[in-house]
Design a protein around this motif. Structure first.
Motif, PDB file in Angstrom:
ATOM      1  N   ARG A   1      -0.147   1.809   8.361  1.00  0.00           N
ATOM      2  CA  ARG A   1      -1.177   2.290   7.431  1.00  0.00           C
ATOM      3  C   ARG A   1      -0.940   3.766   7.120  1.00  0.00           C
ATOM      4  NH1 ARG A   1      -4.865  -0.990  10.390  1.00  0.00           N
ATOM      5  NH2 ARG A   1      -5.599   0.794  11.600  1.00  0.00           N
ATOM      6  N   LYS A   2      -0.628   4.520   8.149  1.00  0.00           N
ATOM      7  CA  LYS A   2      -0.386   5.960   7.967  1.00  0.00           C
ATOM      8  C   LYS A   2       0.881   6.201   7.149  1.00  0.00           C
ATOM      9  CE  LYS A   2       0.155  10.263  10.590  1.00  0.00           C
ATOM     10  NZ  LYS A   2       0.193  10.863  11.959  1.00  0.00           N
ATOM     11  N   LYS A   3       1.880   5.368   7.375  1.00  0.00           N
ATOM     12  CA  LYS A   3       3.188   5.560   6.746  1.00  0.00           C
ATOM     13  C   LYS A   3       3.215   5.131   5.277  1.00  0.00           C
ATOM     14  CE  LYS A   3       6.573   4.564   9.450  1.00  0.00           C
ATOM     15  NZ  LYS A   3       7.607   3.818  10.225  1.00  0.00           N
ATOM     16  N   TYR A   4       2.496   4.041   4.957  1.00  0.00           N
ATOM     17  CA  TYR A   4       2.649   3.433   3.640  1.00  0.00           C
ATOM     18  C   TYR A   4       1.397   3.456   2.760  1.00  0.00           C
ATOM     19  CZ  TYR A   4       6.752   1.550   6.019  1.00  0.00           C
ATOM     20  OH  TYR A   4       7.914   1.428   6.735  1.00  0.00           O
ATOM     21  N   MET A   5       0.243   3.877   3.301  1.00  0.00           N
ATOM     22  CA  MET A   5      -0.998   3.809   2.532  1.00  0.00           C
ATOM     23  C   MET A   5      -1.698   5.166   2.515  1.00  0.00           C
ATOM     24  SD  MET A   5      -2.445   0.055   3.770  1.00  0.00           S
ATOM     25  CE  MET A   5      -3.197  -0.354   2.180  1.00  0.00           C
ATOM     26  N   GLU A   6      -2.605   5.298   1.551  1.00  0.00           N
ATOM     27  CA  GLU A   6      -3.397   6.522   1.436  1.00  0.00           C
ATOM     28  C   GLU A   6      -4.830   6.161   1.076  1.00  0.00           C
ATOM     29  OE1 GLU A   6      -1.563   8.791  -1.675  1.00  0.00           O
ATOM     30  OE2 GLU A   6      -2.423   7.570  -3.280  1.00  0.00           O
ATOM     31  N   PRO A   7      -5.817   6.953   1.513  1.00  0.00           N
ATOM     32  CA  PRO A   7      -7.211   6.704   1.119  1.00  0.00           C
ATOM     33  C   PRO A   7      -7.369   6.930  -0.382  1.00  0.00           C
ATOM     34  CG  PRO A   7      -7.066   8.225   2.986  1.00  0.00           C
ATOM     35  CD  PRO A   7      -5.697   8.104   2.426  1.00  0.00           C
ATOM     36  N   CYS A   8      -8.217   6.114  -0.998  1.00  0.00           N
ATOM     37  CA  CYS A   8      -8.438   6.292  -2.439  1.00  0.00           C
ATOM     38  C   CYS A   8      -9.921   6.198  -2.792  1.00  0.00           C
ATOM     39  CB  CYS A   8      -7.630   5.290  -3.241  1.00  0.00           C
ATOM     40  SG  CYS A   8      -7.926   3.560  -2.834  1.00  0.00           S
ATOM     41  N   GLY A   9     -10.797   6.485  -1.806  1.00  0.00           N
ATOM     42  CA  GLY A   9     -12.237   6.497  -2.067  1.00  0.00           C
ATOM     43  C   GLY A   9     -12.884   5.143  -1.895  1.00  0.00           C
ATOM     44  N   ASP A  10     -14.202   5.153  -1.750  1.00  0.00           N
ATOM     45  CA  ASP A  10     -14.995   3.918  -1.613  1.00  0.00           C
ATOM     46  C   ASP A  10     -14.534   3.073  -0.427  1.00  0.00           C
ATOM     47  OD1 ASP A  10     -16.553   4.534  -3.861  1.00  0.00           O
ATOM     48  OD2 ASP A  10     -15.076   3.611  -5.201  1.00  0.00           O
ATOM     49  N   GLY A  11     -14.021   3.709   0.623  1.00  0.00           N
ATOM     50  CA  GLY A  11     -13.598   2.972   1.808  1.00  0.00           C
ATOM     51  C   GLY A  11     -12.380   2.113   1.587  1.00  0.00           C
ATOM     52  N   LYS A  12     -11.540   2.490   0.615  1.00  0.00           N
ATOM     53  CA  LYS A  12     -10.360   1.689   0.296  1.00  0.00           C
ATOM     54  C   LYS A  12      -9.078   2.458   0.603  1.00  0.00           C
ATOM     55  CE  LYS A  12     -12.517  -1.121  -3.331  1.00  0.00           C
ATOM     56  NZ  LYS A  12     -12.430  -1.578  -4.737  1.00  0.00           N
ATOM     57  N   LEU A  13      -8.011   1.689   0.809  1.00  0.00           N
ATOM     58  CA  LEU A  13      -6.677   2.236   1.002  1.00  0.00           C
ATOM     59  C   LEU A  13      -5.759   1.619  -0.035  1.00  0.00           C
ATOM     60  CD1 LEU A  13      -6.348   1.872   4.889  1.00  0.00           C
ATOM     61  CD2 LEU A  13      -6.906   3.956   3.637  1.00  0.00           C
ATOM     62  N   ARG A  14      -4.737   2.382  -0.444  1.00  0.00           N
ATOM     63  CA  ARG A  14      -3.765   1.816  -1.376  1.00  0.00           C
ATOM     64  C   ARG A  14      -2.356   2.195  -0.948  1.00  0.00           C
ATOM     65  NH1 ARG A  14      -5.558   5.579  -6.320  1.00  0.00           N
ATOM     66  NH2 ARG A  14      -4.709   7.563  -5.607  1.00  0.00           N
ATOM     67  N   PHE A  15      -1.418   1.322  -1.292  1.00  0.00           N
ATOM     68  CA  PHE A  15      -0.022   1.594  -0.984  1.00  0.00           C
ATOM     69  C   PHE A  15       0.474   2.720  -1.874  1.00  0.00           C
ATOM     70  CE2 PHE A  15      -0.571  -2.582   0.813  1.00  0.00           C
ATOM     71  CZ  PHE A  15       0.155  -2.482   1.994  1.00  0.00           C
ATOM     72  N   ALA A  16       1.253   3.600  -1.287  1.00  0.00           N
ATOM     73  CA  ALA A  16       1.725   4.775  -2.014  1.00  0.00           C
ATOM     74  C   ALA A  16       3.107   5.154  -1.514  1.00  0.00           C
ATOM     75  CB  ALA A  16       0.749   5.939  -1.816  1.00  0.00           C
ATOM     76  N   GLY A  17       3.846   5.897  -2.329  1.00  0.00           N
ATOM     77  CA  GLY A  17       5.153   6.383  -1.921  1.00  0.00           C
ATOM     78  C   GLY A  17       6.272   5.426  -2.281  1.00  0.00           C
ATOM     79  N   PRO A  18       7.445   5.606  -1.665  1.00  0.00           N
ATOM     80  CA  PRO A  18       8.645   4.827  -2.016  1.00  0.00           C
ATOM     81  C   PRO A  18       8.478   3.313  -1.915  1.00  0.00           C
ATOM     82  CG  PRO A  18       9.242   6.719  -0.679  1.00  0.00           C
ATOM     83  CD  PRO A  18       7.741   6.666  -0.679  1.00  0.00           C
ATOM     84  N   ILE A  19       7.612   2.833  -1.009  1.00  0.00           N
ATOM     85  CA  ILE A  19       7.447   1.386  -0.860  1.00  0.00           C
ATOM     86  C   ILE A  19       7.026   0.719  -2.163  1.00  0.00           C
ATOM     87  CG2 ILE A  19       5.004   1.477  -0.141  1.00  0.00           C
ATOM     88  CD1 ILE A  19       5.641  -0.793   1.838  1.00  0.00           C
ATOM     89  N   CYS A  20       6.354   1.460  -3.027  1.00  0.00           N
ATOM     90  CA  CYS A  20       5.851   0.898  -4.287  1.00  0.00           C
ATOM     91  C   CYS A  20       6.979   0.562  -5.265  1.00  0.00           C
ATOM     92  CB  CYS A  20       4.868   1.861  -4.936  1.00  0.00           C
ATOM     93  SG  CYS A  20       3.354   2.092  -3.980  1.00  0.00           S
ATOM     94  N   LYS A  21       8.197   1.026  -4.977  1.00  0.00           N
ATOM     95  CA  LYS A  21       9.334   0.707  -5.841  1.00  0.00           C
ATOM     96  C   LYS A  21       9.880  -0.691  -5.575  1.00  0.00           C
ATOM     97  CE  LYS A  21      10.913   5.521  -6.260  1.00  0.00           C
ATOM     98  NZ  LYS A  21      12.073   6.440  -6.040  1.00  0.00           N
ATOM     99  N   LEU A  22       9.497  -1.292  -4.458  1.00  0.00           N
ATOM    100  CA  LEU A  22      10.079  -2.583  -4.084  1.00  0.00           C
ATOM    101  C   LEU A  22       9.480  -3.779  -4.825  1.00  0.00           C
ATOM    102  CD1 LEU A  22      10.521  -2.135  -0.214  1.00  0.00           C
ATOM    103  CD2 LEU A  22      12.225  -1.837  -2.016  1.00  0.00           C
TER     104      LEU A  22
END
Length: 280
Positions: free
Chosen positions: A179-200
């Motif tokens: 979660r720490k490596k591949y996701m980020e908080p985006c408000g409203d108690g949600k997390l989203r995938f972010a960074g290089p993994i999103c290219k896959l």
């Protein structure tokens, strides 16, 4: 016979149910047994209510018109469930990471092409789990020709999957480290995938029982908890089509209650209860 549902708010006859069965099979290969008559009413009555129809007859007439094409998709989607979770059936991901991805890492780093497919991605937990598995074995995967196709018949869940956004409460299957490596908080108690993994991953709408505008073959295909909706003929036809899309030595992962009965015809060898390998 006017209604097969006591106290039904919309008129629902046996003929209506037979029409739904015909539409489901024709449009998506879904085989609805007679025992699903009540389920069909409960799933579709919400659609009737939203559109203001008071009979299934009128509603089904509408979905068969050009103006009802978008509603036809909603009808099909209402008849299927989208129950999923991150790293569901964990043994599949353990096998992918231990037996498949190390070899694919060599292929990619020598300039080869690597393709994976989540063939019924629902709201995206499966393909994002696959992407995390790839990153765990090949941390620099986005630098190579490694891609993950994620498809589903339901355009709404595909859109949700592509957003990569989930309530934090639904990410328990993901380790704190990931979660720490591949996701980020985006408000409203949600997390989203972010960074290089999103290219896959690449997300697309696809009906598995229609034409596939897909080129090339795959090293691994996840098609889990899908054929439970199909009759025997449709099920075996899909297994053959998926096997044809596997490269030699590629793996097919199926649901915990599913099996490929025609392994010889598909050139598949069962290597675990729900894992099959194509002949080299």
């Amino acid at each position: 016979m006017k209604s097969v549902m006591p106290g039904a708010e919309a008129e629902y006859t046996d003929n209506d149910f037979q029409r739904v069965r015909g539409i489901a099979f024709e449009e998506a290969g879904i085989s609805l047994p007679v025992s699903k008559k009540t389920l069909v009413y409960s799933r579709l009555s919400r659609r009737l209510r939203e559109l203001g129809y008071h009979s299934f007859h009128a509603y089904l007439d509408f979905v068969k018109t050009p103006a009802g094409q978008a509603e036809m998709e909603k009808l099909i989607c209402a008849l299927t469930t989208n129950v999923t979770s991150f790293f569901r059936e964990k043994k599949h991901f353990e096998h992918l990471e231990a037996e498949v991805l190390p070899h694919l890492a060599c292929t990619a780093r020598s300039g080869g092409r690597v393709r994976l497919w989540s063939a019924a991605c629902s709201t995206g937990q499966e393909p994002w789990s696959m992407a995390m598995s790839v990153m765990s074995v090949i941390p620099d995967a986005p630098s190579y020709d490694i891609r993950l196709l994620a498809t589903d018949i339901n355009s709404e869940v595909v859109e949700q999957a592509a957003s990569g956004t989930y309530p934090a409460s639904e990410t328990d299957g993901i380790s704190a480290e990931n979660r720490k490596k591949y996701m980020e908080p985006c408000g409203d108690g949600k997390l989203r995938f972010a960074g290089p993994i999103c290219k896959l991953p690449a997300f697309r709408v696809l009906n598995l029982n229609a034409d596939w505008p897909i080129k090339g073959t795959f090293s691994a295909i996840f098609c889990r908890n899908v054929v439970i909706y199909f009759d025997d003929e449709t099920r075996e036809k899909l297994w053959r089509r998926l096997a044809d899309r596997l490269e030699p030595g590629g793996f097919l992962y199926v649901g915990h209650s599913e099996r490929v009965a025609t392994t010889i015809q598909c050139r598949l060898e069962q290597v675990a209860p729900t894992i099959y390998r194509k002949d080299s």
